[in-house]
Design an enzyme around this catalytic site. Structure first.
Site, mmCIF file in Angstrom:
data_model
loop_
_atom_site.group_PDB
_atom_site.id
_atom_site.type_symbol
_atom_site.label_atom_id
_atom_site.label_comp_id
_atom_site.label_asym_id
_atom_site.label_seq_id
_atom_site.Cartn_x
_atom_site.Cartn_y
_atom_site.Cartn_z
ATOM 1 N N CYS A 119 -39.822 23.129 -40.783
ATOM 2 C CA CYS A 119 -40.744 23.775 -41.726
ATOM 3 C C CYS A 119 -41.401 25.009 -41.113
ATOM 4 O O CYS A 119 -42.057 25.783 -41.816
ATOM 5 C CB CYS A 119 -41.797 22.772 -42.182
ATOM 6 S SG CYS A 119 -41.022 21.284 -42.825
ATOM 7 N N HIS A 259 -47.977 25.413 -45.207
ATOM 8 C CA HIS A 259 -46.729 24.714 -45.536
ATOM 9 C C HIS A 259 -47.022 23.698 -46.631
ATOM 10 O O HIS A 259 -48.029 22.985 -46.575
ATOM 11 C CB HIS A 259 -46.191 24.030 -44.282
ATOM 12 C CG HIS A 259 -45.014 23.157 -44.554
ATOM 13 N ND1 HIS A 259 -43.932 23.586 -45.289
ATOM 14 C CD2 HIS A 259 -44.744 21.862 -44.210
ATOM 15 C CE1 HIS A 259 -43.049 22.614 -45.367
ATOM 16 N NE2 HIS A 259 -43.522 21.556 -44.723
ATOM 17 N N ASN A 289 -41.704 20.047 -51.382
ATOM 18 C CA ASN A 289 -41.550 20.553 -50.015
ATOM 19 C C ASN A 289 -40.134 21.126 -49.864
ATOM 20 O O ASN A 289 -39.157 20.377 -49.851
ATOM 21 C CB ASN A 289 -41.783 19.388 -49.043
ATOM 22 C CG ASN A 289 -41.661 19.793 -47.582
ATOM 23 O OD1 ASN A 289 -41.210 20.886 -47.267
ATOM 24 N ND2 ASN A 289 -42.043 18.892 -46.701
HETATM 25 O O1 UT7 Z 1 -42.508 18.940 -44.128
HETATM 26 C C1 UT7 Z 1 -42.139 18.138 -43.051
HETATM 27 C C2 UT7 Z 1 -43.244 17.300 -42.615
HETATM 28 N N1 UT7 Z 1 -43.467 16.231 -43.564
HETATM 29 C C3 UT7 Z 1 -44.679 15.933 -43.939
HETATM 30 O O2 UT7 Z 1 -45.611 16.611 -43.587
HETATM 31 C C4 UT7 Z 1 -44.850 14.694 -44.776
HETATM 32 C C5 UT7 Z 1 -46.133 14.012 -44.414
HETATM 33 N N2 UT7 Z 1 -46.303 12.697 -45.030
HETATM 34 C C6 UT7 Z 1 -46.585 12.511 -46.322
HETATM 35 O O3 UT7 Z 1 -46.655 13.441 -47.094
HETATM 36 C C7 UT7 Z 1 -46.938 11.110 -46.765
HETATM 37 O O4 UT7 Z 1 -46.972 10.275 -45.630
HETATM 38 C C8 UT7 Z 1 -45.946 10.513 -47.809
HETATM 39 C C9 UT7 Z 1 -46.141 11.184 -49.143
HETATM 40 C C10 UT7 Z 1 -44.519 10.640 -47.349
HETATM 41 C C11 UT7 Z 1 -46.265 9.031 -48.012
HETATM 42 O O5 UT7 Z 1 -47.617 8.883 -48.418
HETATM 43 P P1 UT7 Z 1 -48.591 7.903 -47.654
HETATM 44 O O6 UT7 Z 1 -49.863 7.958 -48.352
HETATM 45 O O7 UT7 Z 1 -48.578 8.246 -46.196
HETATM 46 O O8 UT7 Z 1 -47.917 6.513 -47.933
HETATM 47 P P2 UT7 Z 1 -47.471 5.408 -46.869
HETATM 48 O O9 UT7 Z 1 -46.143 5.739 -46.295
HETATM 49 O O10 UT7 Z 1 -48.603 5.110 -45.935
HETATM 50 O O11 UT7 Z 1 -47.329 4.171 -47.834
HETATM 51 C C12 UT7 Z 1 -48.462 3.603 -48.520
HETATM 52 C C13 UT7 Z 1 -47.932 2.601 -49.522
HETATM 53 C C14 UT7 Z 1 -46.891 1.664 -48.952
HETATM 54 O O12 UT7 Z 1 -47.052 0.411 -49.568
HETATM 55 P P3 UT7 Z 1 -47.823 -0.785 -48.819
HETATM 56 O O13 UT7 Z 1 -47.050 -1.030 -47.548
HETATM 57 O O14 UT7 Z 1 -49.206 -0.271 -48.556
HETATM 58 O O15 UT7 Z 1 -47.761 -1.897 -49.800
HETATM 59 C C15 UT7 Z 1 -45.588 2.268 -49.388
HETATM 60 O O16 UT7 Z 1 -44.557 1.327 -49.478
HETATM 61 O O17 UT7 Z 1 -47.293 3.303 -50.601
HETATM 62 C C16 UT7 Z 1 -45.957 2.821 -50.740
HETATM 63 N N3 UT7 Z 1 -45.120 3.907 -51.161
HETATM 64 C C17 UT7 Z 1 -44.895 4.234 -52.436
HETATM 65 N N4 UT7 Z 1 -45.317 3.681 -53.573
HETATM 66 C C18 UT7 Z 1 -44.911 4.241 -54.731
HETATM 67 C C19 UT7 Z 1 -44.458 4.792 -50.364
HETATM 68 N N5 UT7 Z 1 -43.794 5.676 -51.133
HETATM 69 C C20 UT7 Z 1 -44.048 5.337 -52.415
HETATM 70 C C21 UT7 Z 1 -43.644 5.881 -53.649
HETATM 71 N N6 UT7 Z 1 -44.110 5.317 -54.773
HETATM 72 N N7 UT7 Z 1 -42.855 6.961 -53.734
#
Ligand code: UT7
Length: 343
Positions: A119, A259, A289
């Site tokens: 990125c 970004h 993204n």
């Molecule tokens: O550009 C390159 C660099 N990349 C980034 O900067 C990305 C940075 N990260 C993010 O943007 C976020 O971490 C994500 C959007 C990818 C994920 O969001 P998050 O708030 O960090 O979610 P998480 O991975 O901590 O998951 C929280 C919960 C989990 O459920 P439990 O374990 O708490 O029951 C996941 O399974 O949300 C769940 N979850 C979803 N639920 C519905 C993860 N993805 C989804 C989804 N829809 N798409």
């Protein structure tokens, strides 16, 4: 070169391109266990663009963006000296997408290469181009931030497939004698980050095979939560470092171009650097993204509003890890292109 005037390197035109197809949150609900509300609240994304035509790839996105510059500037492609194609998703392995782009646009006198910095591709590539120009050896360089990331996304993995989209932004970089253009950059890397974001198979460490494909290891892997934390702190820190060492106050900054990985990251960075969202370029809701594409696509969309002398802070964080910020003084009134005035 004029002897007493400092030579700097400035962007003199932007071009951009995103494919027509809009992949909405509602359509994603039919592919994985997710919902519009979750995606909007956790990422800010409403839709992203996807290159559907299987005969097209990253080079096609880049060429469309470059063609806008050629049109706007009435640019003769034979005058282009160098093409830096910043991408993580080249058309093919073991060949150079920039060379194919040069051939397709008729840049027969250009050399070029693909630049892989995730990125951060565009800001690293822009600073590299600026250094070439400042050396006095080059006068016309194209820097393209482009990714066809959706080809590497697993539409069975709800943690990654909701984020990424396709798109390209291109910048023409030329000498400037008014002290405008790329002024300062602060860049860093941290190789420990590769465990949190990578493609498990397909590189020299683990070449692709039947078993890696069966295990879906040819798709993007991301530990989103781990990446998130490092992204916020390092993006904010980079901006503050560049501001501090150049005695810039937040009032001096016309625009921050972050970004576009997650709206919550953008908000947290804004809070840490003390700059409000209305001074930040944000289009994540429409494009998601696009990896190396996010920063130049923002500059392309905002170009008509940009004014000569505007202080603009570009900031990114990506796989590797790579991160950093660049301060540029904008070199032209973007509205001049709308008035049909070639610069
Ligand atoms: O550009 C390159 C660099 N990349 C980034 O900067 C990305 C940075 N990260 C993010 O943007 C976020 O971490 C994500 C959007 C990818 C994920 O969001 P998050 O708030 O960090 O979610 P998480 O991975 O901590 O998951 C929280 C919960 C989990 O459920 P439990 O374990 O708490 O029951 C996941 O399974 O949300 C769940 N979850 C979803 N639920 C519905 C993860 N993805 C989804 C989804 N829809 N798409």
């Amino acid at each position: 070169m004029k002897p007493d005037v400092k030579l700097t390197a400035a962007i003199t035109a932007m071009g951009g391109y995103v494919p027509d197809y809009k992949l909405t949150n509602t359509e994603l609900e039919t592919l994985v266990d997710t919902n519009d509300e979750w995606i909007k609240t956790r990422t800010g994304i409403e839709e992203r663009r996807v290159l559907k035509d299987p005969s097209k790839a990253t080079s096609d996105l880049a060429i469309a963006a470059i063609n806008e510059i050629i049109r706007k500037k009435n640019l003769d492609p034979t005058e282009i000296e160098c093409i830096i194609c910043c991408t993580m998703t080249p058309d093919m392995q073991l060949t150079v997408t920039a060379a194919y782009i040069a051939m397709q646009i008729g840049a027969v006198n250009a050399w070029g290469y693909d630049f892989t910095a995730a990125c951060c591709g565009f800001i690293y590539g822009l600073t590299t181009a600026a250094t070439y120009i400042e050396s006095g050896r080059y006068k016309k360089i194209l820097v393209i931030g482009v990714d066809n990331m959706t080809r590497f996304v697993d539409y069975k993995d709800r943690g990654t497939c909701i984020i990424f989209g396709d798109g390209a932004g291109a910048a023409l970089v030329e000498p400037n004698y008014e002290g405008l253009g790329v002024i300062d950059s602060y860049f860093r890397t941290d190789g420990t980050g590769r465990k949190l974001m990578h493609q498990k198979a397909g590189g020299s460490l683990k070449p692709a095979s039947h078993s890696t494909v069966d295990a879906r290891e040819h798709y993007a892997f991301m530990d989103g939560r781990g990446v998130f934390k490092s992204a916020v702190n390092n993006m904010a820190d980079s901006v503050l470092k560049v501001m501090e060492r150049n005695n810039l106050t937040k009032e001096d900054i016309a625009w921050v171009v972050p970004h576009q990985a997650n709206m919550r990251i953008i908000e947290a960075v804004g809070e840490q650097i003390g700059i409000s969202l209305d001074k930040m370029m944000i289009n994540i809701q429409r494009y998601g993204n696009t990896i190396a594409g996010t920063l130049p696509i923002c500059l392309w969309e905002w170009e008509p509003r940009l004014k000569k002398g505007d202080n603009i802070m570009l900031v990114a964080f990506g796989g590797g890890f790579t991160w950093g910020a660049s301060w540029i003084k904008w070199a032209y009134d973007g509205s001049d292109f709308l008035n049909g005035k070639h610069i």
